[in-house]
Design a protein around this motif. Sequence first.
Motif, PDB file in Angstrom:
ATOM      1  N   VAL B  22       0.582  -1.105   0.305  1.00 26.91           N
ATOM      2  CA  VAL B  22       0.123   0.273  -0.641  1.00 26.91           C
ATOM      3  C   VAL B  22       0.723   1.219  -0.388  1.00 26.91           C
ATOM      4  O   VAL B  22       2.085   1.362   0.764  1.00 26.91           O
ATOM      5  CB  VAL B  22      -1.363  -0.076   1.316  1.00 26.91           C
ATOM      6  N   PRO B  24       1.399   4.933   1.064  1.00 23.39           N
ATOM      7  CA  PRO B  24       0.716   5.753   1.306  1.00 23.39           C
ATOM      8  C   PRO B  24       0.272   7.290   0.190  1.00 23.39           C
ATOM      9  O   PRO B  24       0.930   8.022   0.232  1.00 23.39           O
ATOM     10  CB  PRO B  24       1.302   6.545   3.097  1.00 23.39           C
ATOM     11  N   TRP B  25      -1.284   7.795   0.496  1.00 24.21           N
ATOM     12  CA  TRP B  25      -1.863   8.981   0.041  1.00 24.21           C
ATOM     13  C   TRP B  25      -0.934  10.578  -0.226  1.00 24.21           C
ATOM     14  O   TRP B  25      -1.033  10.798  -0.755  1.00 24.21           O
ATOM     15  CB  TRP B  25      -3.190   8.840  -0.811  1.00 24.21           C
ATOM     16  N   VAL B  26      -1.365  10.317   1.762  1.00 22.95           N
ATOM     17  CA  VAL B  26      -0.361  11.009   2.543  1.00 22.95           C
ATOM     18  C   VAL B  26       0.919  10.735   3.087  1.00 22.95           C
ATOM     19  O   VAL B  26       0.794  10.095   3.993  1.00 22.95           O
ATOM     20  CB  VAL B  26      -1.445  11.437   3.869  1.00 22.95           C
ATOM     21  N   GLU B  30       3.941  14.597   4.564  1.00 21.25           N
ATOM     22  CA  GLU B  30       2.913  15.609   5.024  1.00 21.25           C
ATOM     23  C   GLU B  30       2.132  15.260   5.430  1.00 21.25           C
ATOM     24  O   GLU B  30       1.025  16.029   5.637  1.00 21.25           O
ATOM     25  CB  GLU B  30       1.700  15.440   3.565  1.00 21.25           C
ATOM     26  N   ARG B  31       2.613  15.087   6.591  1.00 19.89           N
ATOM     27  CA  ARG B  31       1.425  15.008   7.965  1.00 19.89           C
ATOM     28  C   ARG B  31       1.443  15.789   9.289  1.00 19.89           C
ATOM     29  O   ARG B  31       1.727  16.055   9.981  1.00 19.89           O
ATOM     30  CB  ARG B  31       1.823  12.949   8.182  1.00 19.89           C
ATOM     31  N   ASP B  32       2.323  16.700   8.781  1.00 21.36           N
ATOM     32  CA  ASP B  32       2.762  18.258  10.018  1.00 21.36           C
ATOM     33  C   ASP B  32       1.638  18.726  10.566  1.00 21.36           C
ATOM     34  O   ASP B  32       1.679  18.247  12.348  1.00 21.36           O
ATOM     35  CB  ASP B  32       4.218  19.015   9.031  1.00 21.36           C
ATOM     36  N   ARG B  33       0.414  18.524   9.394  1.00 24.21           N
ATOM     37  CA  ARG B  33      -0.795  19.449  10.732  1.00 24.21           C
ATOM     38  C   ARG B  33      -1.243  18.172  11.355  1.00 24.21           C
ATOM     39  O   ARG B  33      -1.841  19.031  12.197  1.00 24.21           O
ATOM     40  CB  ARG B  33      -1.629  19.690   9.305  1.00 24.21           C
ATOM     41  N   LEU B  34      -1.669  17.287  11.186  1.00 25.15           N
ATOM     42  CA  LEU B  34      -2.152  16.207  11.525  1.00 25.15           C
ATOM     43  C   LEU B  34      -1.047  15.596  12.600  1.00 25.15           C
ATOM     44  O   LEU B  34      -1.683  15.300  13.728  1.00 25.15           O
ATOM     45  CB  LEU B  34      -1.923  14.627  10.921  1.00 25.15           C
ATOM     46  N   GLY B  73      -0.604   8.472  13.205  1.00 28.77           N
ATOM     47  CA  GLY B  73      -0.073   7.901  11.694  1.00 28.77           C
ATOM     48  C   GLY B  73       0.876   9.190  11.604  1.00 28.77           C
ATOM     49  O   GLY B  73       1.471   9.038  10.255  1.00 28.77           O
ATOM     50  N   CYS B  74       1.451   9.967  12.537  1.00 31.78           N
ATOM     51  CA  CYS B  74       2.523  11.280  12.675  1.00 31.78           C
ATOM     52  C   CYS B  74       3.670  10.990  12.397  1.00 31.78           C
ATOM     53  O   CYS B  74       4.150  11.781  11.491  1.00 31.78           O
ATOM     54  CB  CYS B  74       2.135  11.942  13.221  1.00 31.78           C
TER      55      CYS B  74
END
Lengths: 396, 75
Positions: B22, B24-26, B30-34, B73-74
């Motif tokens: 799989v 990851p589409w993020v 790209e997970r700084d905001r999450l 998932g950050c």
Amino acid sequence: MPPAALVAGAGATDMMLRSYKGAVVAIVLALALLTPTLSAQVLPDDRLDLLYHFYEGGGMTIQGPSLLARKQIGSSVSVSASYTVDSISGASIDVVTTASPYTEKRTEISAGVDYLRGSTLLGFTYTNSDEKDYTANTFGVSVSQEIFGGMTTVSMGYVRGFDEVGRSDNPDFSADVDRHAWRLGLTQVLTRNLIAEVAFETISDEGFLNLPYRQVRFLDPDSATGFSWEPEVYPNTRTSNAIALRSRLHLPFRAALQTDYRYYADSWDIDAHTAEIGYTHGVLDRWTLDVGYRYYRQSGAEFFSDLFPFRESQNFRGRWKEISAFDSHAFRVGVNYEFMAERRGFLERSAVGLSFERILYDYRDFRDVRIDADPGEEPTYSFEANVIQFMLSVWF
Amino acid sequence: MSRQKLLAVAAAALLMGGCASVDPWVKPYERDRLADPIMSFERDPVIASHRRHVFDVREAARGAAGGSGGGCGCN
């Protein structure tokens, strides 16, 4: 639903639960065996939180401190401990109307260990809650696993509870409650700005489930008030299911929107909806503001009645307002200030937080018998509560 | 092992087996905001725990109220 059907229903649910429990155990086993070395989870932050909490409403005041400490040991273990005191004064409407005694202090201690292995986090917890007439011991185990490149986190847990019920006016009285809870959760990253979670929990209780002091009222023509009191009797089993959906949406200017919904149903015929919306806004780096609204609505238990037609009119009978039909609205505001944002010595950062919540309870069937009226014609009961939380946190 | 347990193990194994393929589409970067604490489901555990207790003791509903862990998932 008649009481016999309630018990039969609980039996069928127990069979389903056993299958469900087996499946949960098997999935935990499979996750532990197949742990891949994908993106790593992290242990919770090392921090110390000191909370002062205050609740006032419905004739009662409850306040006290709460302390939570968490520390990492090595690179894969984190331990936590907490201590909470509720000091209770005043008397709720149940106490005022039936002169039943109440607990003046509750203490709760808990300890936990988290173990990290690759992308799997294993957790063990123990909690003890102690009151003069009620003791609860709870053991929990949980596992969470990141999959799909950290896009998805699957979690599950099992909790076992052992309660002892006593009577402060009768030291010889003792009864037990056995509790099992199974939890499943799935957290999903949806976009760069959106994360969602679905959680499911089944809880099964067996034992003495009503408080021994509580009374129900019934019509009694021989009484001056037109009614008299007799003890409550509850079924000795209860099984509940709850499913929740939550999301967090990151908005521009460092803000976040929270939406939560939970549906609940149990074998006492109570169902409930909880909906919550919240908004968090970061201001000037160090300040965080929160506002929120929570709505709650439940139906009453099948055996609840505000006024039974005569003495011992049915096998199970309850008049506890918490199992009656009611609506509740809660409004919350909070502010958080990080007063030390950079590392000093062993302290990484520190913050203080203050929050206030106003909760309105509006009962649909539970009547206020303090008001003089014909039995069953009294106005329904309602009250408002204020909750204040003040917290000091340090990260190290 | 019962059929249900076998099915559960098989389902979990299939899910896990797909992990490597799989995409990851993020992306992790790209997970700084999450990863921002304001996005946490439970930012301050001691506050969340007390608040849950306030509602739990006055309501019949219980369970699935959070606090069961689970990440974003950050990392």
